[in-house]
Motif scaffolding. Structure first.
Motif, short mmCIF file in Angstrom:
data_model
loop_
_atom_site.label_atom_id
_atom_site.label_comp_id
_atom_site.label_asym_id
_atom_site.label_seq_id
_atom_site.Cartn_x
_atom_site.Cartn_y
_atom_site.Cartn_z
N UNK A 70 8.24 8.54 -11.40
CA UNK A 70 8.22 9.60 -10.41
C UNK A 70 7.86 9.03 -9.05
N UNK A 71 8.67 9.33 -8.05
CA UNK A 71 8.52 8.81 -6.70
C UNK A 71 8.22 9.97 -5.76
N UNK A 72 7.29 9.75 -4.81
CA UNK A 72 6.95 10.75 -3.80
C UNK A 72 6.86 10.06 -2.45
N UNK A 79 5.18 6.05 0.83
CA UNK A 79 5.86 6.35 -0.43
C UNK A 79 5.09 5.72 -1.59
N UNK A 80 5.14 6.39 -2.71
CA UNK A 80 4.38 5.93 -3.86
C UNK A 80 5.12 6.30 -5.14
N UNK A 81 5.07 5.43 -6.11
CA UNK A 81 5.64 5.70 -7.43
C UNK A 81 4.50 5.97 -8.40
N UNK A 82 4.63 7.05 -9.14
CA UNK A 82 3.64 7.42 -10.14
C UNK A 82 4.24 7.24 -11.53
N UNK A 93 9.68 14.70 6.80
CA UNK A 93 10.36 14.84 5.53
C UNK A 93 9.41 14.60 4.36
N UNK A 94 9.70 15.28 3.29
CA UNK A 94 9.01 15.13 2.02
C UNK A 94 10.09 14.94 0.97
N UNK A 95 9.99 13.90 0.20
CA UNK A 95 11.02 13.61 -0.79
C UNK A 95 10.38 13.26 -2.14
N UNK A 96 11.05 13.62 -3.19
CA UNK A 96 10.58 13.29 -4.53
C UNK A 96 11.78 13.01 -5.42
N UNK A 97 11.59 12.16 -6.41
CA UNK A 97 12.66 11.87 -7.36
C UNK A 97 12.06 11.39 -8.67
N UNK A 98 12.85 11.53 -9.73
CA UNK A 98 12.41 11.14 -11.07
C UNK A 98 13.52 10.34 -11.73
N UNK A 131 0.81 -1.22 0.00
CA UNK A 131 0.00 0.00 0.00
C UNK A 131 0.85 1.26 0.00
N UNK A 132 2.16 1.14 0.27
CA UNK A 132 3.06 2.29 0.29
C UNK A 132 3.52 2.70 1.67
#
Length: 167
Positions: free
Chosen positions: A79-81, A72-75, A106-111, A40-41
């Motif tokens: 794209x990861x958030x 955490x979730x991948x879109x 924390x808030x993190x994002x990556x591509x 579920x993340x």
């Protein structure tokens, strides 16, 4: 990937800075980690910290432990958030220094921009669990922006795992 999985990692740091200032810690720090992410993340993890500084080694075998929980979730597979909370427990130093800036959101994002070449950024908010009026504001609350780039290498069918990632 939408399946539950466990992860292991090892980070190290050679310059120990807090809020851009030297900490007085000599040597390097090693931070192994163990994590679990549900399909579920939702995720949890633990990471002890070890230092080669002789003063810390003599004082305690495990100078700090960080636990965290988050989501955490991948879109679109690229794209990861992520969002989460962590708490660090320090086992050396005085009462005040053990409880400075020991909580964080924390808030993190990556591509994934090209074949597992990943560009990312994180925003961290820290606060202390000790309340002393005379503490400088920078030791009560703090924030940090981190930008990173990394390359991941995947090894398939590695020691019983379907996929093994080296980042």
């Amino acid at each position: 990937d939408h399946s539950s999985h466990a992860g292991v990692g090892l980070d190290f740091v050679s310059s120990n800075l807090i809020n851009g200032r030297e900490t007085g810690i000599n040597g390097v720090g090693f931070f192994p980690s163990l994590s679990y992410t549900h399909k579920t993340g939702f995720c949890v993890g633990i990471s002890p910290g070890f230092f080669t500084d002789p003063v810390i080694v003599k004082a305690t075998p495990v100078p700090l432990v960080t636990i965290y929980a988050g989501y955490q979730h991948a879109f679109f597979k690229k794209w990861f958030l992520g969002l989460g909370y962590s708490r660090t427990f320090v086992t050396y130093g005085g009462t005040v220094s053990r409880r400075l800036l020991d909580n964080s959101l924390w808030l993190t994002t990556s591509v994934d921009i090209w074949k597992r070449l990943i560009v990312g950024g994180s925003l961290y908010f820290y606060w202390s669990s000790i309340h002393i009026r005379t503490l400088p504001e920078s030791e009560k609350v703090s924030s940090e922006i981190v930008l990173n780039i990394r390359k991941e290498f995947l090894i398939y069918k590695f020691i019983g795992a379907q996929v093994f990632t080296i980042a």
